[in-house]
Design a protein around this motif. Structure first.
Motif, PDB file in Angstrom:
ATOM      1  N   GLN A  85      46.263 -20.274  29.394  1.00  0.00           N
ATOM      2  CA  GLN A  85      47.263 -21.277  29.015  1.00  0.00           C
ATOM      3  C   GLN A  85      47.211 -22.515  29.901  1.00  0.00           C
ATOM      4  O   GLN A  85      47.778 -23.541  29.560  1.00  0.00           O
ATOM      5  N   SER A  93      45.326 -25.393  28.046  1.00  0.00           N
ATOM      6  CA  SER A  93      45.946 -25.984  26.865  1.00  0.00           C
ATOM      7  C   SER A  93      47.148 -26.823  27.244  1.00  0.00           C
ATOM      8  O   SER A  93      47.507 -27.760  26.535  1.00  0.00           O
ATOM      9  N   LYS A  94      47.757 -26.493  28.402  1.00  0.00           N
ATOM     10  CA  LYS A  94      48.920 -27.294  28.810  1.00  0.00           C
ATOM     11  C   LYS A  94      48.569 -28.173  30.005  1.00  0.00           C
ATOM     12  O   LYS A  94      49.410 -28.511  30.808  1.00  0.00           O
ATOM     13  N   TYR A  95      47.306 -28.555  30.091  1.00  0.00           N
ATOM     14  CA  TYR A  95      46.835 -29.231  31.293  1.00  0.00           C
ATOM     15  C   TYR A  95      47.495 -30.593  31.524  1.00  0.00           C
ATOM     16  O   TYR A  95      47.689 -31.369  30.591  1.00  0.00           O
ATOM     17  N   GLU A 125      37.951 -28.610  27.312  1.00  0.00           N
ATOM     18  CA  GLU A 125      39.093 -27.885  26.787  1.00  0.00           C
ATOM     19  C   GLU A 125      40.388 -28.536  27.237  1.00  0.00           C
ATOM     20  O   GLU A 125      41.321 -28.705  26.457  1.00  0.00           O
ATOM     21  N   LYS A 126      40.464 -28.924  28.508  1.00  0.00           N
ATOM     22  CA  LYS A 126      41.721 -29.503  28.980  1.00  0.00           C
ATOM     23  C   LYS A 126      41.912 -30.908  28.462  1.00  0.00           C
ATOM     24  O   LYS A 126      43.035 -31.341  28.235  1.00  0.00           O
ATOM     25  N   LYS A 183      40.870 -31.873  25.573  1.00  0.00           N
ATOM     26  CA  LYS A 183      40.877 -31.742  24.125  1.00  0.00           C
ATOM     27  C   LYS A 183      39.836 -32.649  23.465  1.00  0.00           C
ATOM     28  O   LYS A 183      40.116 -33.362  22.496  1.00  0.00           O
ATOM     29  N   TYR A 197      38.513 -20.485  24.112  1.00  0.00           N
ATOM     30  CA  TYR A 197      38.347 -21.939  24.076  1.00  0.00           C
ATOM     31  C   TYR A 197      38.128 -22.391  22.638  1.00  0.00           C
ATOM     32  O   TYR A 197      37.441 -21.725  21.866  1.00  0.00           O
ATOM     33  N   ARG A 198      38.679 -23.548  22.302  1.00  0.00           N
ATOM     34  CA  ARG A 198      38.550 -24.040  20.928  1.00  0.00           C
ATOM     35  C   ARG A 198      37.560 -25.185  20.808  1.00  0.00           C
ATOM     36  O   ARG A 198      37.082 -25.473  19.726  1.00  0.00           O
ATOM     37  N   TYR A 199      37.320 -25.882  21.897  1.00  0.00           N
ATOM     38  CA  TYR A 199      36.594 -27.143  21.780  1.00  0.00           C
ATOM     39  C   TYR A 199      35.122 -27.054  22.098  1.00  0.00           C
ATOM     40  O   TYR A 199      34.428 -28.053  22.080  1.00  0.00           O
ATOM     41  N   GLU A 238      40.210 -34.225  16.815  1.00  0.00           N
ATOM     42  CA  GLU A 238      40.656 -32.940  16.275  1.00  0.00           C
ATOM     43  C   GLU A 238      39.922 -32.607  14.988  1.00  0.00           C
ATOM     44  O   GLU A 238      39.445 -31.494  14.797  1.00  0.00           O
TER      45      GLU A 238
END
Lengths: 290, 313, 410
Positions: B136, B139-141, C131-132, C134, C152-154, C348
């Motif tokens: 997490q 994603s909340k970086y 990832e961070k 995006k 991880y999504r990216y 995105e």
């Protein structure tokens, strides 16, 4: 048992290379108190020069030692005049600090010059006698390694004789002991430093040639410098014979390390013993007590 | 007093930066400058002030990073984890300090070098993989908390060193650096002070390691133990001006900014050009970058007084 | 007449308001197409990883040239072809710089997508930075499986994984006729995550596939002396050796194998011998060594010939082209296709589109899994008389695999 002797032999052959790696560094440090950390970079450059000489002219690397040594002597001469001469007039503390910094800058420059000219790919020189061994009662001793041992003994003995039997050699030793006293004796200290520095550079050529027969890339500059520093201190500052003993000793300890703690921790074993030896014998194996 | 006000003003400006700056990159660079300031000041305490040239700081840095990461993944809040990290470095230092100070001068330097090599190889073997941040986190970086932690630790470090600069403790350190035998003879327990110096130094290095771990989200475990982290602080503190408060700060600023500039504009030649610039700086500014400050301000109070045996500035 | 005057005023002000609003929103209605599609990569051009870094860079640059020669990528949102601008920064093989410089590419240069660098060590940092921030990230030369388990999504990695490598290894061994097939496996485990993952897969699969592990030794990246390990392999009678050494080690192990007179029938070193300079370094001693075959210049996939031609025009003296070149070229192909499919440069939407890309690249067909890794065809190359030829899989092999004879018979 045979396995142990085989591993130990490899350790000793490595040890010869370690001695040669530390030799130039030890001389320069003894004379001028300069920690020439760019020494590893010089060895790396010598390896590349050997590689390219071999690639284009097929000149045997061991013969190439006769070319590389004077070549690097000249480079050392020039670099000393350009970079280090100006430091000579500073007081002791600043002199040492700044020479260390300049050496580090040189180390960065050498490794990046190598990447620019030759790319960072791994290189090696493979001759017809690469891989060939002398079989002694089942123990296989590679000719290249034996060559390294022979050269280490010859060069170090020659240097020792030079330092003890010749006038200039004695001048170098006098300067190592005390700059001021040497000046009072009529020795041209800056000239001596210049020559000693250049000899140090020349001495980097020899392990460079042998390293080229194994494997090398620009990043080994740092590894080699570290190794040289360890052997220098293990040997004890100011002792050329100590360098020979120290190198072989380190090689042997590492071999024992492989046998006792396994390959991944080989260097750690050697380093721990190095630190322990320093604890109980802070002046190194053959150094003089401060 | 004037210096203190100037410094406070600077800190406030930096603290307000995130509200004004939109380009995160600028904050990044400031974090890097803080990181290198912390690490080079940590070396500076032991090397610049106490004269014990240590090449083993990567081990303290690395342990700081390791313990911080471990505590943080357990759920402990970052600032507490940071304390834990620096305490672990401190413990390690007190263990190493006792045997290490039997060695003097170059032997100490290479002995600590050997220790950092042992640390780096051992960690690589025990932890061969990647250190991931807590889930997490990515994603909340948000860079801002990291920025504030960097600033806080840097300010604490600079504060500690300037305190040392005018304290009796600092004076003891400098005496040991300049004339160790004389110091012994007037009753200074050099061993005790060397150990104190090393533990303070390691404490700061551990904080630096924790900051590293907070900043670089994922990295291989061996990275903060790499020998570069031992050598860089020596270089930065030396070229900035060892044994001073402003030296390592100046050194870090120049180191980070110059390297970024070169990397962005010079492609493959960037480190080469940096090496050349570095050598020229040493040749023309033998007292370090702090020499520039002195030339501009005519200020000499930044340097610790009474340096016998050295060029009186 | 007051009400008339005030209503005129109201109308006038309303008109002014409407005009102002129209002027304000007009520019956004006719969205200006950007002059270039900005992409960013942080690659090791100096430092320890520089050898592979340049191959990754070369692959990207050739791909960008090909795309821009055709006018660029067609982006539906702007209804035109837009050329690619690839910004490459050096990370000096330093993890800290990887993350800082990737952040610069995001916050200052506002790149649409990241492209990866060289080696797992640095790519892992790049992946978490992507990832961070995006920002979608597509890269190669990542062999460790750990990042793909993190949700991880990216990230997208059109490259082989440790499991691909080990499975293909056993497939390859199976293809050797039974009388000659080596079945005694010697494993040298490099103490890095990739090395351990390979080791775990090998230990899991060996018995089931009909092979016995007779020697299982560990070593670490700084190791330079392999005498002990080689003696173990030799005395255990291992006739096939598997490892993932660093490039310097891939040279030293073979040299020491020759000195200690150990010549297994199959030597598979996935990393190291695939470098184009291996033959120059080793000479004939490089013969029979098998290594990574993610891509080869001879592969018959569409577009490959052109890549090879352009590469050789730039580097005429190279004896064999390094695998990252073709792999990074393919990564750029995938990205360009994704931009085209998405019709937009929105990060995105681009991310979602890359995930759905299924295409033929210069290294073969690619399809992504949900975790960002890819289904790819993996193979091997072997050094035969100065040429690094593809020997597996059979569909793309240009030479038969050769088993190594003892040293004195070469």
């Amino acid at each position: 048992m045979l396995r142990f002797i085989q591993i130990l032999s490899y350790g000793l052959l490595n040890g010869a290379l370690y001695s040669l790696v530390a030799l130039g560094l030890s001389l320069v440090f003894g004379v001028m108190n300069y920690l020439m950390v760019a020494h590893g970079g010089l060895i790396m450059l010598a390896a590349y020069t050997t590689f390219w000489a071999f690639f284009y002219t097929h000149m045997d690397p061991f013969l190439f030692i006769l070319v590389v040594t004077p070549l690097f002597f000249i480079i050392g001469w020039i670099l000393f005049k350009v970079l280090f001469q100006s430091l000579m007039k500073f007081p002791e503390g600043e002199k040492i600090k700044n020479s260390l910094l300049i050496s580090f800058g040189l180390l960065l420059i050498f490794s990046n010059l190598a990447i620019l000219f030759w790319t960072a790919d791994e290189r090696a020189v493979t001759t017809i006698y690469s891989g060939k061994v002398l079989d002694v009662f089942g123990v296989r001793l590679p000719y290249i390694g034996l060559g390294g041992v022979a050269i280490a003994i010859i060069v170090i003995s020659a240097l020792h004789l030079f330092l003890t039997r010749t006038y200039f050699g004695k001048a170098i030793r006098a300067v190592s002991l005390d700059h001021e006293a040497a000046t009072l004796m009529g020795i041209n200290v800056s000239k001596v430093c210049l020559v000693a520095f250049s000899i140090g550079f020349a001495l980097a050529g020899i392990p460079g040639v042998i390293t080229s027969l194994h494997a090398f890339n620009p990043a080994i500059s740092f590894e080699l410098t570290n190794k040289a520093l360890i052997v220098l201190i293990l040997a004890g500052v100011g002792s050329i014979k100590g360098v020979l003993i120290g190198g072989f000793f380190l090689g042997a300890i590492e071999a024992a390390g492989v046998y006792l703690v396994g390959t991944p921790y080989r260097e750690v074993f050697g380093l721990i013993l190095f630190v322990l030896i320093l604890m109980f014998r802070p002046q190194g194996l053959a150094g003089k007590r401060a | 007093m004037r210096q203190l006000l100037l410094f406070l003003a600077l800190v406030i400006c930096l603290a307000l930066m995130p509200l004004v700056i939109t380009k995160v990159y600028v904050l990044n660079l400031i974090i890097l400058i803080c990181l290198y300031t912390i690490l080079s000041h940590s070396w500076n305490i032991l090397g610049g002030y106490t004269g014990q040239i240590s090449l083993g700081h990567s081990t303290f840095f690395g342990i700081g990073a390791l313990i911080f990461r471990y505590l943080w993944t357990l759920g402990i809040p970052p600032y507490l984890a940071l304390c834990g990290a620096s305490i672990s470095s401190l413990l390690l230092a007190s263990v190493i300090g006792f045997p290490a100070f039997k060695l003097k001068g170059h032997y100490f330097a290479i002995g600590t070098l050997a220790l950092s090599m042992i640390g780096s190889i051992t960690v690589q073997n025990i932890f061969p993989g990647v250190s991931f941040p807590p889930p997490q986190f990515l994603s909340k970086y948000d860079l801002v908390p990291i920025y504030y932690m960097a600033l806080t630790v840097a300010v604490i470090t600079i504060g500690l060193v300037s305190f040392l600069n005018r304290s009796k403790l600092g004076l003891a350190f400098v005496c040991i650096r300049d004339e160790e035998d004389a110091a012994e003879s007037i009753g200074i327990n050099t061993f005790k002070y060397k150990v104190i110096s090393m533990t303070l130094s390691a404490l700061i290095a551990g904080l630096g390691g924790g900051l590293f771990s907070f900043y670089v989200a994922s990295y291989y475990y061996y990275v903060p133990f790499e020998l570069g982290w031992s050598f860089d602080p020596v270089l930065i503190a030396s070229i900035g001006g060892a044994g001073t408060v402003a030296g390592p700060v100046l050194g870090s600023i120049v180191f980070v900014i110059l390297k970024e500039l070169f990397a962005i504009s010079l492609g493959q030649m960037n480190v080469l050009i940096f090496g050349i610039v570095f050598i020229f700086t040493v040749l023309f500014l033998p007292k370090g970058l702090i020499g520039i400050l002195e030339m501009i301000q005519g200020v000499k109070t930044l340097r610790m007084p009474l340096r016998r045996g050295h060029d009186p500035s | 007449m007051d009400s008339g005057k005030s209503s005129k005023k109201v109308i006038r002000w309303t008109w002014v308001l409407v005009l102002t609003m129209t002027l304000a929103i007009a520019p956004t209605a006719f969205a200006q197409a950007p002059a270039t599609i900005r992409l960013g990569a942080v690659i090791a051009l100096t430092g320890a990883m520089a050898s592979g870094g340049k191959d990754v860079r070369d692959g990207y640059e050739i791909a960008v040239k090909h795309i821009n020669d055709a006018g660029g990528v067609f982006v539906k949102e702007y209804n035109k072809k837009i050329p690619i601008e690839l910004i490459i920064l050096d990370d000096e093989s330093d993890s800290v710089k990887t993350t800082t410089r990737l952040d610069k590419l995001d916050s200052v240069d506002k790149v649409v997508c990241y492209l990866g660098g060289f080696s797992s060590d640095l790519n892992v940092v790049g992946m978490s930075t992507a990832e961070k921030n995006k920002v979608p990230w597509i890269g190669v030369t990542v062999a460790t499986e750990a990042p793909f388990k993190k949700g991880y999504r990216y990230i997208f990695v059109p490259f082989s994984l440790a499991s691909d490598q080990v499975i293909t290894f056993f497939d390859f061994l199976d293809s050797i006729p039974k009388e000659q097939r080596p079945v005694k496996l010697g494993h040298m485990e490099l103490q890095v995550d990739w090395g351990k993952e390979c080791g775990d897969h090998i230990r899991d699969m060996a018995k089931k596939r009909g092979y016995t592990i007779v020697a299982d030794q560990k070593y670490a990246p700084p190791t330079k002396d392999f005498s002990s390990i080689i003696l173990d392999l030799k005395s255990a009678g291992a006739d096939v050796v598997f490892s993932v050494p660093t490039p310097p080690q891939s040279i030293m192990i073979v040299k020491q194998m020759k000195e200690l007179n150990y010549a297994p029938k199959v030597t598979l070193f996935i990393r190291g011998p695939d470098l184009s300079t291996y033959w120059a370094a080793m000479g004939k001693d490089a013969n029979y060594i098998i290594s990574d075959g993610n891509w080869h210049e001879s592969m018959p996939y569409p577009g490959n010939e052109r890549v090879v031609k352009d590469y050789r025009a730039k580097y005429p003296d190279v004896s064999s082209i390094g695998i990252p070149v073709g792999c990074s070229y393919a990564a750029m192909q995938i990205l360009a296709k994704a931009i085209e499919m998405a019709g937009t440069l929105d990060r995105e939407k681009l991310r979602n589109t890359i995930a759905k890309v299924e295409m033929m690249t210069v290294r073969g067909p690619i399809k992504f899994r949900e975790n960002g890794s890819a289904f790819i065809k993996y193979g091997f190359r072997q050094w035969q008389d100065g040429k690094n030829v593809q020997i597996w899989p059979k569909e793309v092999a240009i030479a038969k695999p050769l088993l190594a004879p003892p040293w004195d018979k070469r």
